[in-house]
Write a protein that holds these residues in place. Structure first.
Motif, PDB file in Angstrom:
ATOM      1  N   ALA A  80      61.112  29.740 120.571  1.00 34.03           N
ATOM      2  CA  ALA A  80      61.323  30.705 119.293  1.00 34.03           C
ATOM      3  C   ALA A  80      62.408  30.202 118.372  1.00 34.03           C
ATOM      4  O   ALA A  80      62.300  30.526 117.211  1.00 34.03           O
ATOM      5  N   ALA A  81      63.598  29.830 119.004  1.00 37.75           N
ATOM      6  CA  ALA A  81      64.777  29.451 118.081  1.00 37.75           C
ATOM      7  C   ALA A  81      64.290  28.234 117.307  1.00 37.75           C
ATOM      8  O   ALA A  81      64.662  28.059 116.380  1.00 37.75           O
ATOM      9  N   ASP A  82      63.416  27.345 118.080  1.00 36.24           N
ATOM     10  CA  ASP A  82      63.002  26.240 117.201  1.00 36.24           C
ATOM     11  C   ASP A  82      62.339  26.425 116.093  1.00 36.24           C
ATOM     12  O   ASP A  82      62.151  25.946 114.909  1.00 36.24           O
ATOM     13  N   ILE A  83      61.329  27.432 116.337  1.00 35.42           N
ATOM     14  CA  ILE A  83      60.401  27.812 115.275  1.00 35.42           C
ATOM     15  C   ILE A  83      61.062  28.586 114.251  1.00 35.42           C
ATOM     16  O   ILE A  83      60.553  28.494 113.169  1.00 35.42           O
ATOM     17  N   ARG A  84      62.107  29.132 114.569  1.00 31.19           N
ATOM     18  CA  ARG A  84      62.891  29.919 113.417  1.00 31.19           C
ATOM     19  C   ARG A  84      63.527  28.677 112.617  1.00 31.19           C
ATOM     20  O   ARG A  84      63.544  29.043 111.321  1.00 31.19           O
ATOM     21  N   TRP A  85      63.891  27.682 113.277  1.00 33.07           N
ATOM     22  CA  TRP A  85      64.436  26.633 112.276  1.00 33.07           C
ATOM     23  C   TRP A  85      63.364  26.089 111.580  1.00 33.07           C
ATOM     24  O   TRP A  85      63.695  25.434 110.192  1.00 33.07           O
ATOM     25  N   ILE A  86      62.091  25.801 112.117  1.00 30.55           N
ATOM     26  CA  ILE A  86      61.269  25.238 111.293  1.00 30.55           C
ATOM     27  C   ILE A  86      60.940  26.144 110.007  1.00 30.55           C
ATOM     28  O   ILE A  86      60.736  25.692 108.966  1.00 30.55           O
ATOM     29  N   GLN A  87      60.862  27.449 110.357  1.00 25.90           N
ATOM     30  CA  GLN A  87      60.411  28.278 109.289  1.00 25.90           C
ATOM     31  C   GLN A  87      61.601  28.024 108.358  1.00 25.90           C
ATOM     32  O   GLN A  87      61.358  28.346 106.898  1.00 25.90           O
ATOM     33  N   GLU A  88      62.958  28.061 108.591  1.00 20.55           N
ATOM     34  CA  GLU A  88      64.141  28.174 107.430  1.00 20.55           C
ATOM     35  C   GLU A  88      63.800  26.730 106.592  1.00 20.55           C
ATOM     36  O   GLU A  88      64.039  26.632 105.596  1.00 20.55           O
ATOM     37  N   ASP A  89      63.539  25.540 107.419  1.00 23.55           N
ATOM     38  CA  ASP A  89      63.386  24.334 106.877  1.00 23.55           C
ATOM     39  C   ASP A  89      62.411  24.466 105.935  1.00 23.55           C
ATOM     40  O   ASP A  89      62.449  23.505 104.825  1.00 23.55           O
ATOM     41  N   LEU A  90      61.225  25.127 106.217  1.00 21.97           N
ATOM     42  CA  LEU A  90      60.252  25.059 105.414  1.00 21.97           C
ATOM     43  C   LEU A  90      60.502  25.848 103.962  1.00 21.97           C
ATOM     44  O   LEU A  90      60.003  25.229 102.839  1.00 21.97           O
ATOM     45  N   GLY A  91      61.389  26.813 104.425  1.00 24.68           N
ATOM     46  CA  GLY A  91      61.808  27.427 103.065  1.00 24.68           C
ATOM     47  C   GLY A  91      62.503  26.643 102.008  1.00 24.68           C
ATOM     48  O   GLY A  91      62.356  26.524 100.844  1.00 24.68           O
ATOM     49  N   HIS A  92      63.479  25.743 102.773  1.00 23.80           N
ATOM     50  CA  HIS A  92      64.495  24.741 102.052  1.00 23.80           C
ATOM     51  C   HIS A  92      63.691  23.679 101.293  1.00 23.80           C
ATOM     52  O   HIS A  92      63.621  23.405 100.073  1.00 23.80           O
ATOM     53  N   PHE A  93      62.451  23.152 102.090  1.00 21.19           N
ATOM     54  CA  PHE A  93      61.655  22.193 101.546  1.00 21.19           C
ATOM     55  C   PHE A  93      60.799  22.659 100.260  1.00 21.19           C
ATOM     56  O   PHE A  93      60.747  22.013  99.349  1.00 21.19           O
ATOM     57  N   THR A 117      61.482  25.054  98.435  1.00 21.48           N
ATOM     58  CA  THR A 117      62.432  25.176  96.979  1.00 21.48           C
ATOM     59  C   THR A 117      62.631  23.981  96.391  1.00 21.48           C
ATOM     60  O   THR A 117      62.762  23.747  95.101  1.00 21.48           O
ATOM     61  N   ARG A 118      62.584  22.960  97.323  1.00 20.53           N
ATOM     62  CA  ARG A 118      62.953  21.453  96.403  1.00 20.53           C
ATOM     63  C   ARG A 118      61.663  20.844  95.780  1.00 20.53           C
ATOM     64  O   ARG A 118      61.711  20.273  94.966  1.00 20.53           O
ATOM     65  N   THR A 119      60.630  20.969  96.793  1.00 19.74           N
ATOM     66  CA  THR A 119      59.314  20.408  96.193  1.00 19.74           C
ATOM     67  C   THR A 119      58.383  21.247  95.621  1.00 19.74           C
ATOM     68  O   THR A 119      57.529  20.565  94.747  1.00 19.74           O
ATOM     69  N   ASN A 120      58.358  22.528  95.737  1.00 18.36           N
ATOM     70  CA  ASN A 120      57.676  23.566  95.148  1.00 18.36           C
ATOM     71  C   ASN A 120      55.912  23.109  95.290  1.00 18.36           C
ATOM     72  O   ASN A 120      55.087  23.285  94.546  1.00 18.36           O
ATOM     73  N   LYS A 121      55.746  22.628  96.572  1.00 19.91           N
ATOM     74  CA  LYS A 121      54.271  22.351  96.982  1.00 19.91           C
ATOM     75  C   LYS A 121      53.611  23.533  97.681  1.00 19.91           C
ATOM     76  O   LYS A 121      54.308  24.434  98.414  1.00 19.91           O
ATOM     77  N   ALA A 122      52.647  23.945  97.239  1.00 17.76           N
ATOM     78  CA  ALA A 122      51.952  25.187  97.496  1.00 17.76           C
ATOM     79  C   ALA A 122      51.469  25.256  98.965  1.00 17.76           C
ATOM     80  O   ALA A 122      51.811  26.253  99.553  1.00 17.76           O
TER      81      ALA A 122
END
Length: 879
Positions: free
Chosen positions: A746-759, A761-766
Motif C-alpha cells: 500500500a505504501a508503494d502504491i501511494r508513492w506511485i500515485q504521488e509520482d504519477l501526479g508529479h509526472f 504536472t511536468r508532461t501534461n499527458k492525458a
C-alpha cells in the motif's frame, strides 16, 4: 881372594818406645775421627736449621734446599773420608808419626825419626857397632818416656765441635719441642728437597690459588680465609702486585679482603699473612659474554605446531599463553655455572589467572662446555623478565644486567575480511560479483568460507529467505593467512530477489571458540522492476548534477564576458590576473565534473543494458547523452581552459590577452549551447525511463496483490469461519505476514500515485491524468487508498474470503493501468517508420545494443560458471 861379606844385622827400637808411639797413634786417630764425625753432624744440623729458619719467613725454593742438603751431607760424604785418609790412613807408620811429632817438638821428632831409620838399616858388624846403635835408641827412648808424646799431638777443635754440636742439637730439640709440626715439615722438606712438600706455617690459609684470573681492566677483590688449624691469626695481611704499593688490610672474622687495582697485563701478586708467604699469578681476562641466546618455543598441544627456535638478539621472546620456553645460551668460554632468575613479572592490573611461573622463581641451568640450557619454563597470560647469571671456569661472572623479556600474548580470535566490493551492492539475480575473501590469524586457521542470510524477500514471506554457506579453502596449523578470489552468483545458488547479508567466516584451533565473521556485505538482489527504478534514481542524480554544471558554466561565462569588456591594460592588472586564474581553475573543476558524469553515464548505460526492460529509444538518448558529456570534457571545455591560461602569460601584450579572453568567451558559448542540448536530451531520456518505470511499478504492485491473494487462498479452508482465538497459530503467523506485506505494498502504491501526479504536472499527458483520477475515484464511496487499508483490516480479522476478493480485484486494476501506460509508451516510442524503411541510425544503434546484450550475457554465463565451479569445489571440501 877376598873374604865373603858378613850377613846384615837388624836392631829393633825399644819396646817401650813402640808402646809410646802406638798410644800416640791411637790418641791421634780418636781425635781426628771424632772431629770428622762432629763435622758431619754439625753440617747436617746446620743445613737442616737453615731450612727450618728460612721456611719460617719464605717459601724456600727446592733448589736451595737441595744445595743446603748437599752442603750438609758433604761433610759426611766428602770431608770425613778425606779427613780420615789424612789423619788415619796417613799416619799409620812410625816414620809418619815421627814427622807429625817433629811439628810440635822438632828435636825430639828428628831423633825419633833417626832411630826409626836406624832400625831399618841393614849392616854388618864391621860397618856399625850394634851396641852403639842400641845405646842411641835407649837414650831417645828414655827421653821420650820422660817427656811423653801427648804434648806432641796436633791442635784439635774437637771440644769446640762437640760444644757446637751440643748447641746445635739442643737448638734442634728445642725447635722440635716448640713446633713439632714445623720441625717435621722442615725435616721432610730438607731431606726430600725435590718433592712438593708444602711449607709449614703457623699461619694457615685455605685454598690460596696459584693463579688468579681477574676481570681485564677492572679493580678486583681477593679474599683469603684463615684455616681453622691456623695457630697464628695475624691482625693484618699484606698484598702487593709487582712494583705497586702494598695493600694492607685488617682481619675481619678470620678473613682478609683485599681490593686491588685493575690489571691489563699478567703480573705476580705477593701475599703475606704472618709467616705465610704466597705468590699468585694474576691473569687479566675479559669477562665471559653471551654471544648467542636462543629459546625453543613449544606451542600448546591444541595448536598442532612444531617446536620453533627463536633468536633472542632483540632480548624479547614472544610466546602464546600455554606454551613453554626452553632457553639456550652460548658463552664465549666454557662455563662452570649458570642460573636463571629470579623471575619478575610485569604488573598487569587485569590479571585474573595465577601467575606462572611464580614470582622469584630461580633455577640452575644445565651446563656443558660453553653451552647452558634451562628446563622448559611455562608461560601463562602475563609477561615477565628473566635475568641470567653465569660464571666461567675461571670464576669470572658475566654481565649481571643481562636479562630477557618474555612477552606473553593471548591466542586472539582470527579475523575475516571481504575486499574488492562495496559494503552495499545492488545487483540482479543473474549477476555475478567477484571479490576477495581473506582470513588471518596468529597461530593457524582451520578454514575459510562464506555464509549468507536473507533478511527481506520480495514476497515478504520468511520461507523464501535464502540461507547457506560455502567452504572456500581448508586451513592448517601453519596457515596464518587464507585468501580466495570468489565469484558469487545468486542465480547459481537459487537465491531470488531479496536483501542478503553476505559474510566471510573463519575459525582457528582454539577449542570451543566459535566461528569469526567478517563485516557484513549487504546485497540488494532486485527484481528487474526494482532495478529499473534504481537506475531511474541514478539517472535523476546525473541529470541534477548536469543541471548544476550547466549553471556553473553559465556563471563562469558571465564573469568571462565582464573580463572581456575591460580595457586591455586593465586586464593585465594583478587583481584581474587573479580573476582570470580563478576562472581557469573553475573551468578545470567543471571539466572534471563532466568527465565524472560521463563515467557514471557509461555505467548507467551498461546496467540498463543488463536490465533488459529499458526500451531502446531511451537507451539511445542515454548513449547520446554519454557521448556529448565525453566530447564536452575531452574536446570542448579544454579549449576554454586553454585560452584562459594563455591570457595569463607574462609575455602577452594587453591586446593579445584581450583576444585570448574573447576567444575563451566564444568557445564557452559553444560549450554552453552543447551543454543545454545535452541536458535536454538527458531530461527526455529520464522522462522516458520514468514513464517506463510506472509500468513496471504497477506490474510489481499487481504481482504483490496476486501473491497475497494466492497465499490467503492456500490457508482458506483452515481459517474460514473461525475466530482468531480458534485459528491455528501457523495460520495466524501467515495472516500477520500478509498484513505486513499489504502495508508495504500500500505504501508503494501511494508513492506511485504521488509520482504519477508529479509526472503529469511536468508532461501534461492525458493517460497519466486518466489513471491518476481512477486511483482517486470515490464514486463507489471508496478510493484506492481506502480500499487497501480496508484490505488490511480484513486480513487482521481473519476475513479471508473478502480479503482474497479485494486483493484479486485491485491486482486486476493495477494490471489494467499498467497495460494502458505500456500501450501509450509503445505508441510514442515504437514504430521507426510506417510503411517505409527504418532509420539507418536507429538500426545501427539497435544492432549495437544487441551486441552489448550478447556480450553481457556471455560475461554473465562465464561468471555463473565460475560460481558453479566454486560451489562444486566447496562440496568436495565438505567432510
Amino acid at each position: 881372594m877376598l873374604d865373603p861379606a858378613p850377613p846384615p844385622h837388624e836392631q829393633a827400637i825399644p819396646e817401650s818406645l813402640k808402646k809410646l808411639l802406638a798410644e800416640y797413634r791411637r790418641s791421634l786417630w780418636r781425635i781426628k775421627i771424632g772431629e770428622a764425625i762432629l763435622a758431619g753432624v754439625i753440617g747436617l744440623v746446620v743445613s737442616f736449621l737453615v731450612v727450618f729458619a728460612l721456611d719460617r719467613f719464605v717459601q724456600t725454593p727446592a733448589l736451595l734446599r737441595l744445595l743446603l742438603l748437599l752442603a750438609g751431607t758433604s761433610l759426611f760424604a766428602v770431608f770425613a773420608p778425606l779427613w780420615m785418609r789424612r789423619w788415619v790412613w796417613g799416619h799409620r807408620r812410625e816414620t809418619e808419626l815421627a814427622r807429625l811429632i817433629a811439628r810440635k817438638h822438632p828435636n825430639l821428632g828428628d831423633r825419633l825419626l833417626g832411630i826409626i831409620e836406624l832400625q831399618e838399616q841393614n849392616e854388618t858388624k864391621d860397618s856399625l857397632s850394634p851396641r852403639l846403635r842400641m845405646a842411641a835408641m835407649d837414650t831417645v827412648a828414655d827421653e821420650v818416656n820422660q817427656q811423653g808424646l801427648q804434648t806432641a799431638l796436633p791442635s784439635t777443635w774437637l771440644r769446640k765441635a762437640l760444644f757446637a754440636s751440643i748447641v746445635l742439637i739442643s737448638i734442634t730439640v728445642v725447635a722440635f719441642s716448640l713446633a713439632p709440626q714445623a720441625g717435621v715439615n722442615a725435616l721432610r722438606r730438607w731431606a726430600m728437597p725435590l718433592q712438593e712438600t708444602e711449607r709449614f706455617t703457623f699461619t694457615k690459609l685455605e685454598k690460596v690459588p696459584r693463579t688468579l684470573v681477574v676481570p681485564h681492566g677492572e679493580a678486583f677483590t681477593l679474599t683469603v680465609q684463615l684455616s681453622s688449624e691456623s695457630e697464628w691469626q695475624p691482625a693484618t695481611a699484606e698484598a702487593r702486585i709487582g712494583a705497586n704499593p702494598s695493600v694492607v688490610v685488617n682481619r675481619a672474622d678470620r678473613q682478609y679482603a683485599f681490593t686491588l687495582p685493575a690489571q691489563l697485563t699478567p703480573s705476580s701478586l705477593a701475599l703475606t699473612v704472618g709467616d705465610a708467604r704466597h705468590s699468585i699469578r694474576i691473569e687479566p681476562t675479559i669477562r665471559p659474554a653471551i654471544d648467542l641466546a636462543e629459546a625453543v618455543l613449544r606451542y600448546p598441544a591444541y595448536l598442532q605446531l612444531p617446536d620453533e627456535t627463536i633468536d633472542l638478539k632483540t632480548g624479547v621472546a614472544t610466546a602464546v599463553a600455554g606454551s613453554q620456553l626452553q632457553f639456550q645460551l652460548s658463552a664465549t668460554r666454557a662455563l662452570e655455572k649458570a642460573t636463571l632468575g629470579p623471575i619478575s613479572h610485569v604488573p598487569d592490573p587485569e590479571r585474573s589467572t595465577p601467575t606462572v611461573p611464580a614470582p622469584g622463581f630461580r633455577a640452575d641451568l644445565k651446563v656443558a662446555g660453553n653451552q647452558a640450557q634451562s628446563a622448559p619454563i611455562p608461560v601463562a597470560t602475563d609477561s615477565f623478565d628473566v635475568p641470567f647469571t653465569w660464571m666461567d671456569t675461571f670464576q669470572l661472572k658475566g654481565d649481571e644486567s643481562f636479562r630477557l623479556r618474555v612477552e606473553a600474548i593471548k591466542d586472539n580470535p582470527p579475523s575475516a575480511y571481504i575486499q574488492g566490493i562495496e559494503r552495499q551492492h545492488v545487483m540482479l539475480p543473474e549477476e555475478t560479483i567477484d571479490f576477495d575473501a581473506l582470513a588471518e590469524d596468529d597461530f593457524g586457521l582451520t578454514e575459510l568460507g562464506l555464509e549468507w542470510n536473507g533478511e527481506t524477500s520480495q514476497s515478504g514471506i520468511s520461507s523464501s529467505l535464502a540461507q547457506g554457506s560455502l567452504k572456500l579453502l581448508p586451513g592448517s596449523s601453519s596457515d596464518k593467512r587464507l585468501a580466495k578470489n570468489t565469484s558469487f552468483s545468486p542465480a547459481a545458488l537459487k537465491i531470488g530477489p531479496q536483501k542478503l547479508i553476505l559474510r566471510a567466516y573463519t575459525s582457528d584451533y582454539m577449542p570451543d571458540r566459535a566461528k569469526v565473521y567478517s563485516e557484513p556485505i549487504t546485497l540488494f538482489i532486485l527484481t528487474r522492476d526494482e532495478h529499473a527504478q534504481m537506475l531511474k534514481n541514478q539517472f535523476d542524480r546525473i541529470v541534477g548534477e548536469l543541471e548544476d554544471a550547466t549553471r556553473r558554466e553559465q556563471n563562469a561565462n558571465e564573469e568571462n564576458q565582464r573580463l572581456e569588456r575591460m580595457k586591455p591594460e586593465d586586464l593585465q592588472k594583478e587583481e584581474n590576473r587573479k580573476r582570470l586564474e580563478a576562472q581557469q581553475k573553475a573551468e578545470q573543476e567543471n571539466m572534471q565534473r563532466m568527465a565524472e558524469l560521463e563515467k557514471r553515464m557509461e555505467k548507467l548505460l551498461k546496467d540498463s543494458t543488463r536490465n533488459g526492460d529499458i526500451d531502446k529509444e531511451t537507451m539511445k538518448k542515454m548513449a547520446e547523452t554519454m557521448k556529448s558529456l565525453g566530447e564536452l570534457a575531452q574536446q570542448d571545455m579544454p579549449k576554454v581552459e586553454s585560452k584562459l591560461g594563455d591570457s595569463q602569460q607574462q609575455n602577452n601584450t594587453p591586446e593579445q590577452a584581450q583576444k585570448d579572453v574573447a576567444k575563451a568567451v566564444e568557445e564557452q558559448k559553444k560549450v554552453l549551447e552543447k551543454m543545454q542540448k545535452t541536458l535536454e536530451k538527458a531530461r527526455d531520456a529520464n522522462k522516458d525511463m520514468e514513464a517506463s518505470t510506472f509500468v513496471n511499478r504497477l506490474k510489481k504492485a499487481a504481482a504483490e496483490e496476486d501473491a497475497i491473494a494466492g497465499t490467503v487462498v492456500e490457508y482458506w479452508q483452515q481459517s474460514l469461519g473461525l475466530s482468531n482465538a480458534s485459528v491455528d497459530p501457523k495460520v495466524l503467523t501467515m495472516l500477520t505476514e500478509m498484513d505486513r506485506k499489504q502495508a508495504n505494498n500500500a505504501a508503494d502504491i501511494r508513492w506511485i500515485q504521488e509520482d504519477l501526479g508529479h509526472f503529469f504536472t511536468r508532461t501534461n499527458k492525458a493517460v497519466y491524468k486518466e489513471i491518476l483520477d481512477a486511483m482517486r475515484d470515490t464514486s463507489d464511496g471508496m478510493s484506492l487508498d481506502t480500499s487497501l487499508e480496508e484490505l488490511r483490516e480484513l486480513l487482521k480479522n481473519n476475513k479471508t474470503s473478502r480479503a482474497t476478493s479485494s486483493a484479486t480485484y485491485w491486482a486486476a486494476k493495477l494490471k489494467e493501468w499498467a497495460k494502458k501506460l505500456e500501450g501509450e509508451k509503445n505508441e510514442q516510442g515504437g514504430g521507426g517508420g510506417q510503411g517505409g524503411q527504418g532509420n539507418p541510425e536507429d538500426e545501427d544503434f539497435e544492432f549495437m545494443l544487441r551486441v552489448m546484450r550478447l556480450i553481457q550475457q556471455e560475461q554473465d554465463l562465464r561468471a555463473t560458471t565460475r560460481a558453479l565451479e566454486e560451489l562444486k569445489r566447496s562440496a568436495q571440501l565438505q567432510p
